[in-house]
Each structure stands twice: as C-alpha cells, then as structure tokens.
Scaffold this motif. Structure first.
Motif, mmCIF file in Angstrom:
data_model
loop_
_atom_site.group_PDB
_atom_site.id
_atom_site.type_symbol
_atom_site.label_atom_id
_atom_site.label_comp_id
_atom_site.label_asym_id
_atom_site.label_seq_id
_atom_site.Cartn_x
_atom_site.Cartn_y
_atom_site.Cartn_z
ATOM 1 N N ASN A 50 0.831 -1.204 0.000
ATOM 2 C CA ASN A 50 0.000 0.000 0.000
ATOM 3 C C ASN A 50 0.864 1.253 0.000
ATOM 4 O O ASN A 50 2.080 1.195 0.197
ATOM 5 N N SER A 51 0.210 2.397 -0.208
ATOM 6 C CA SER A 51 0.931 3.663 -0.337
ATOM 7 C C SER A 51 1.508 4.158 0.982
ATOM 8 O O SER A 51 2.464 4.940 0.981
ATOM 9 N N PHE A 52 0.947 3.722 2.126
ATOM 10 C CA PHE A 52 1.469 4.179 3.409
ATOM 11 C C PHE A 52 2.917 3.747 3.587
ATOM 12 O O PHE A 52 3.741 4.488 4.119
ATOM 13 N N PHE A 53 3.227 2.535 3.160
ATOM 14 C CA PHE A 53 4.569 2.005 3.328
ATOM 15 C C PHE A 53 5.461 2.281 2.123
ATOM 16 O O PHE A 53 6.526 1.688 1.993
ATOM 17 N N THR A 54 5.022 3.151 1.238
ATOM 18 C CA THR A 54 5.837 3.552 0.106
ATOM 19 C C THR A 54 6.536 4.865 0.448
ATOM 20 O O THR A 54 5.898 5.832 0.846
ATOM 21 N N THR A 55 7.839 4.891 0.322
ATOM 22 C CA THR A 55 8.604 6.070 0.720
ATOM 23 C C THR A 55 9.643 6.422 -0.326
ATOM 24 O O THR A 55 10.208 5.531 -0.979
ATOM 25 N N LYS A 56 9.870 7.697 -0.492
ATOM 26 C CA LYS A 56 10.971 8.121 -1.356
ATOM 27 C C LYS A 56 12.289 7.629 -0.763
ATOM 28 O O LYS A 56 12.453 7.580 0.445
ATOM 29 N N ALA A 57 13.212 7.270 -1.644
ATOM 30 C CA ALA A 57 14.481 6.698 -1.187
ATOM 31 C C ALA A 57 15.674 7.439 -1.755
ATOM 32 O O ALA A 57 16.732 6.857 -1.987
ATOM 33 N N ASP A 58 15.530 8.746 -1.990
ATOM 34 C CA ASP A 58 16.659 9.560 -2.449
ATOM 35 C C ASP A 58 17.674 9.693 -1.312
ATOM 36 O O ASP A 58 17.298 9.825 -0.146
ATOM 37 N N PHE A 59 18.948 9.682 -1.659
ATOM 38 C CA PHE A 59 19.948 9.824 -0.608
ATOM 39 C C PHE A 59 21.252 10.369 -1.171
ATOM 40 O O PHE A 59 21.525 10.279 -2.367
ATOM 41 N N LEU A 60 22.025 10.938 -0.274
ATOM 42 C CA LEU A 60 23.409 11.338 -0.541
ATOM 43 C C LEU A 60 24.245 10.762 0.585
ATOM 44 O O LEU A 60 23.982 11.025 1.756
ATOM 45 N N ARG A 61 25.237 9.944 0.230
ATOM 46 C CA ARG A 61 26.059 9.280 1.241
ATOM 47 C C ARG A 61 27.509 9.755 1.136
ATOM 48 O O ARG A 61 28.100 9.738 0.045
ATOM 49 N N LEU A 62 28.050 10.197 2.272
ATOM 50 C CA LEU A 62 29.479 10.472 2.370
ATOM 51 C C LEU A 62 30.158 9.130 2.592
ATOM 52 O O LEU A 62 30.209 8.616 3.704
#
Length: 321
Positions: A244-256
């Motif tokens: 469902n959409s509740f457990f859908t999350t954007k996963a953009d990231f920047l990692r050092l």
C-alpha cells in the motif's frame, strides 16, 4: 545520450490460453516483449596544481535513465473491472502496485468495528480490524480487492538518477580524499520490513521494534486523542501489511562514503631509517547519509530494516622499503 528500442524480449506470454489445461504458471516463454530505454551518462574531471603547491584532482559522474514496457505480453483486466487494466505495459520496469490509503474523512485508520461494519465495503483476503489502514475503492464496486490496486508512485527497479563525486587534495605531505555517492527518483515499498512481526508465504517470523512503532494505533491512544501515525501492531497477518501507499517512501539519498586524511613523512627522514616511504592515515567509511525516507532507522540502500550500511573508522600506517 542514449536511446534503445529493445524488441523480442523473452517474457512469459500471459495471452496464451489456459483452456487447453495449461496453468498460468506454465504459460510458454516467447520473444515477444518490447522495452524502450533512454538516458544520459555524464562524466567530468578536473586536475590542477595551484601556485602554493596544492594538487587538486576531482571527478564527478551523473547518470539519468528512464525505461518503459511498450509490450509486456500481459492480459488486460479492463473487462474484470480493474481500476488499472495493466500492471507492466506502459510502466517502468519494476513498477509495484498496491492499495492507496483512504484519508478522505480525516483518518487513515479504521477506528472501531462499527465503522468497518457500517462502511458498506466488503474485503477480499485478510479482513481489517480497528487500527488497520483504510484503502480506496478505486473501481467503485464496494469491494476492496485486487481490482483496486494502483501504481505506487516512484517504485521502479532502478533509480532514475545516479551520481557521485570524489576529490583528492595533496599539499606538503598531507593528502585528503573525499568520496560521495547518491541516488534519486526512486521510491521503495517497505511494509515487509517494518512490522513487529512479518508474515511471509504463510509463515509468521520475528520482526523488530523501531521508533515509528511508538505512535502505533491502540484503542487507548485513539480514545485519548493522541497523535497516531502508524497502524495497529500485529504479531501475525494484518490487512495493513498488504502492499500500500502508506509504506511507500521516497528513497533519495546522498552518502558520504569515504573520507581519508593522510600524512607522508619527509623523504629525508625515512631514508635515514632505511625506508622509502612512511604514511600515516585515518579514514572513515559511510560517515553520513542524508535521505528523505519516511521512517527513521531504515537505510535507503537496503531492503530490510535489520540490514544497515555500517559506519567504520580506521587508523593505518603504510611503510615502504
């Protein structure tokens, strides 16, 4: 810039009739699929030595891509009353489908059994209970079932954007190396890794408690008017744990990803000791991660809540003879 138009992709042909006794799982594979891909790959590098003796080397990379199933050899479910007739054709590779949470009356949760009973809805599969998520009846048939599933925004096999950069500096024996990577344009479906217990293939296995569980729905919290941001917890199967959409999350990231600072002793000192080079250094891996994940404690690069990309630090000494 690149563009590919792939034809003859090997896929299981869902249009193969099962009237002869061929089960859906035994449908034949054919070179029938068609996929388009387009994207941009960019790489930039820079190298210089400043008058003060500072050496600089820098490299940056950027990739953008987008793909789509033009033909996925799949059945249309339009005649079955599905809100979305196709699950692959017209979508990106890896597009996931699930229920859209219904917040139309100010609450995304079923807050009482009476509310469920008086909703006029029927439910396929696991029945909801107080504290479970409400789902939208997209096709208007008063039944919450497979026909109401919609594309979950941003879910795809690979991110739309990949990028990274590294910089090396050297000056009078000191050296510094910094490396960063990142992704963008992808969402993840995380419900299988967020529950206190997980229900997979008919078997309940142990989950884990995390910070977002503290605000889970309970009759006491609801009656007290407390802030509720998570569905009722479960030690087994729950209608809230369906895609469902509740457990859908954007996963953009920047990692050092890496920082290394070193110092090399002057050659005149090392030669006296019979060595050609002595370098001391300290380094750190996966030091920081900036992301826009909906839930704390989940790493955007992994699929399960119990897997994280660990931070580590090292002290080192290199000696060359």
């Amino acid at each position: 810039y690149w563009f590919t138009n792939q034809e003859g992709v090997l896929l299981q042909n869902e249009n193969t009739s099962t009237i002869t006794g061929v089960t859906s799982g035994r449908r034949k594979y054919e070179n029938i699929g068609k996929i388009t891909n387009r994207g941009v790959d960019l790489s930039l590098s820079y190298e210089t030595v400043l008058p003060c003796g500072l050496e600089i080397m820098a490299t940056g990379v950027l990739g953008w891509n987008k793909n789509k199933f033009v033909n996925a050899a799949e059945l249309s479910y339009e005649s079955a009353g599905y809100a979305y007739a196709y699950r692959k054709t017209g979508y990106e590779i890896g597009q996931l489908f699930g229920y859209l949470v219904d917040n139309s009356n100010g609450s995304m949760f079923w807050n009482s059994q009476d509310e469920i009973n008086n909703s006029g809805l029927l439910f396929s599969g696991t029945q909801p209970r107080p504290g479970d998520l409400k789902y939208q009846d997209l096709n208007g048939d008063k039944v919450i079932d497979e026909g109401d599933k919609a594309p979950l925004a941003g879910t795809r096999k690979i991110p739309s954007v990949n990028y990274g950069a590294n910089v090396s500096l050297a000056w009078k024996g000191f050296d510094l190396y910094v490396d960063v990577i990142g992704e963008g344009g992808r969402s993840k479906l995380l419900n299988a890794s967020l529950g206190v217990a997980e229900y997979i293939s008919g078997t309940t296995i142990e989950g884990m408690y995390m910070p977002h569980h503290l605000n889970a729905w309970t009759p006491e919290r609801y009656a007290a008017g407390k802030d509720i941001t998570y569905p009722a917890l479960s030690s087994g199967q729950s209608s809230s744990l369906q895609d469902n959409s509740f457990f859908t999350t954007k996963a953009d990231f920047l990692r050092l990803r890496n920082v290394t600072l070193g110092y090399t002793l002057p050659a005149k000192l090392t030669k006296k000791a019979g060595m050609s080079k002595v370098r001391f250094y300290v380094s750190g891996q996966n030091i920081c991660n900036w992301n826009n994940m909906k839930f704390d404690g989940i790493d955007p690069e992994v699929s399960d809540s119990w897997n994280i990309v660990n931070r580590s630090f090292n002290l080192g000494l290199n000696i060359n003879f």
